[in-house]
Write an enzyme that holds these catalytic residues in place. Structure first.
Site, PDB file in Angstrom:
ATOM      1  N   ASN A 276      -7.294   6.358  26.147  1.00 19.21           N
ATOM      2  CA  ASN A 276      -7.784   5.639  27.335  1.00 19.21           C
ATOM      3  C   ASN A 276      -8.973   6.353  27.981  1.00 19.21           C
ATOM      4  O   ASN A 276      -9.389   6.010  29.088  1.00 19.21           O
ATOM      5  CB  ASN A 276      -6.648   5.473  28.368  1.00 19.21           C
ATOM      6  CG  ASN A 276      -6.138   6.809  28.888  1.00 19.21           C
ATOM      7  OD1 ASN A 276      -6.605   7.866  28.467  1.00 19.21           O
ATOM      8  ND2 ASN A 276      -5.179   6.763  29.804  1.00 19.21           N
TER       9      ASN A 276
ATOM     10  N   ASP B 229      -4.078  21.864  31.008  1.00 19.01           N
ATOM     11  CA  ASP B 229      -2.999  21.135  31.687  1.00 19.01           C
ATOM     12  C   ASP B 229      -1.612  21.577  31.221  1.00 19.01           C
ATOM     13  O   ASP B 229      -1.486  22.346  30.262  1.00 19.01           O
ATOM     14  CB  ASP B 229      -3.177  19.615  31.484  1.00 19.01           C
ATOM     15  CG  ASP B 229      -3.511  19.247  30.048  1.00 19.01           C
ATOM     16  OD1 ASP B 229      -3.222  20.044  29.146  1.00 19.01           O
ATOM     17  OD2 ASP B 229      -4.065  18.159  29.829  1.00 19.01           O
TER      18      ASP B 229
ATOM     19  N   GLU C  92      -6.675  10.904  34.351  1.00 17.80           N
ATOM     20  CA  GLU C  92      -6.510   9.545  33.854  1.00 17.80           C
ATOM     21  C   GLU C  92      -7.568   8.614  34.470  1.00 17.80           C
ATOM     22  O   GLU C  92      -8.073   8.893  35.572  1.00 17.80           O
ATOM     23  CB  GLU C  92      -5.114   9.018  34.244  1.00 17.80           C
ATOM     24  CG  GLU C  92      -3.953   9.830  33.684  1.00 17.80           C
ATOM     25  CD  GLU C  92      -3.608   9.455  32.243  1.00 17.80           C
ATOM     26  OE1 GLU C  92      -4.499   9.060  31.472  1.00 17.80           O
ATOM     27  OE2 GLU C  92      -2.420   9.576  31.901  1.00 17.80           O
TER      28      GLU C  92
HETATM   29  C1  GLP Z   1      -2.985  15.099  25.905  1.00 18.89           C
HETATM   30  C2  GLP Z   1      -3.733  16.272  26.495  1.00 18.89           C
HETATM   31  C3  GLP Z   1      -5.217  16.033  26.387  1.00 18.89           C
HETATM   32  C4  GLP Z   1      -5.575  15.687  24.955  1.00 18.89           C
HETATM   33  C5  GLP Z   1      -4.840  14.478  24.518  1.00 18.89           C
HETATM   34  C6  GLP Z   1      -5.154  14.036  23.094  1.00 18.89           C
HETATM   35  O1  GLP Z   1      -3.089  13.992  26.703  1.00 18.89           O
HETATM   36  N1  GLP Z   1      -3.412  16.474  27.855  1.00 18.89           N
HETATM   37  O2  GLP Z   1      -5.899  17.188  26.821  1.00 18.89           O
HETATM   38  O3  GLP Z   1      -6.954  15.450  24.889  1.00 18.89           O
HETATM   39  O4  GLP Z   1      -3.464  14.774  24.623  1.00 18.89           O
HETATM   40  O5  GLP Z   1      -4.143  14.423  22.226  1.00 18.89           O
HETATM   41  P1  GLP Z   1      -4.132  14.160  20.680  1.00 18.89           P
HETATM   42  O6  GLP Z   1      -5.116  15.087  20.080  1.00 18.89           O
HETATM   43  O7  GLP Z   1      -2.729  14.482  20.262  1.00 18.89           O
HETATM   44  O8  GLP Z   1      -4.489  12.735  20.463  1.00 18.89           O
END
Ligand code: GLP
Length: 257
Positions: A135, A68, A142
């Protein structure tokens, strides 16, 4: 059902996660690897960079596909996932820039950009690394009444934007939308490795592996994948029923085909 492997030390978790890629590349250097961002993945990239430094792996022939990217950030913005990937991984190893694919959220037409990325993703990945949102989101898919299969532009939930505050400082600086691989892109990968670290992920991890499969928790679709591993530390695995958990003890790689 995915295997849930619990680690006492997050260093061991990252070492095993890296080894999935290293072993795959040793037999198949052209492998197609889906990569993720977020704080959790940094330990994986540190480990891959270290293994590369030891001369045990080359990424030169591999292809990388990012999950993403935010809409509206310049590629050089330090909070963009382009900058993240360069900083934590691509610039530290011998990945070929022409085989590092990411959606471009910086242009005037994100929808067209998502359509271009969808074409890039036509062939499935060999391995897909994932994080998980508190979430239950994967990539930026989402929780919702329905999920989208292919790459698309998506609005970010209030909870996801709040989680990103620690990077952006002020809520009004956090992008409102992103381009993400769809769940069809993600789950078509031949194997999946989801990493989750820390108490804030405990509920999402438990819902993903022991609740019903539901679009309200996109990671719960991992339960339908024939070759998925979830690597957790103690706090992230705390709410997973004991019967579903395995202690890692170096056995993980044998279990994931
Ligand atoms: C963002 C990314 C996700 C990732 C998530 C968790 O939302 N788009 O792909 O899984 O962050 O991030 P973190 O590891 O910082 O909790």
């Amino acid at each position: 059902m995915p295997s849930v492997w619990e680690y006492r030390q997050s260093d061991d978790l990252y070492a095993d996660a890296a080894e999935f890629a290293v072993r795959l590349l040793s037999v198949f250097p052209e492998a197609s690897i889906g990569v993720a961002t977020g704080d959790t993945q940094i330990g994986l990239y540190d480990r891959l960079a270290a293994v590369f430094g030891e001369g045990r792996v080359s990424f030169r022939k591999a292809a990388f596909y990012n999950l993403d990217e935010y809409v509206g950030l310049d590629k050089d913005d330090p909070n963009s996932y382009h900058a993240y990937m360069r900083r934590h991984f691509f610039d530290r190893v011998d990945a070929a820039p022409e085989r590092c694919f990411m959606p471009d959220g910086s242009g005037p037409d994100p929808e067209a950009s998502a359509r271009r990325y969808a074409k890039t993703l036509a062939a499935p990945r060999d391995i897909q690394f994932l994080g998980i949102g508190a979430n239950g989101h994967i990539g930026f898919n989402e929780p919702a009444g329905s999920l989208t299969l292919g790459a698309h532009v998506t609005a970010l939930s209030a909870r996801t934007r709040r989680a990103a505050l620690r990077h952006f400082g002020k809520l009004d600086r956090v992008p409102r939308s992103a381009i993400t691989m769809g769940v069809g892109d993600i789950f078509s990968s031949r194997s999946m490795v989801l990493l989750a670290v820390g108490e804030e992920k405990a509920e999402a991890v438990a819902r993903s592996v022991s609740g019903s499969v539901t679009t309200r928790c996109p990671a719960s679709f991992l339960q339908l994948h024939p070759n998925a591993a979830i690597l957790v530390d103690g706090p992230a695995g705390r709410l997973v029923p004991e019967a579903l958990k395995r202690r890692a003890d170096g056995r993980v790689l044998g279990d994931l085909r």
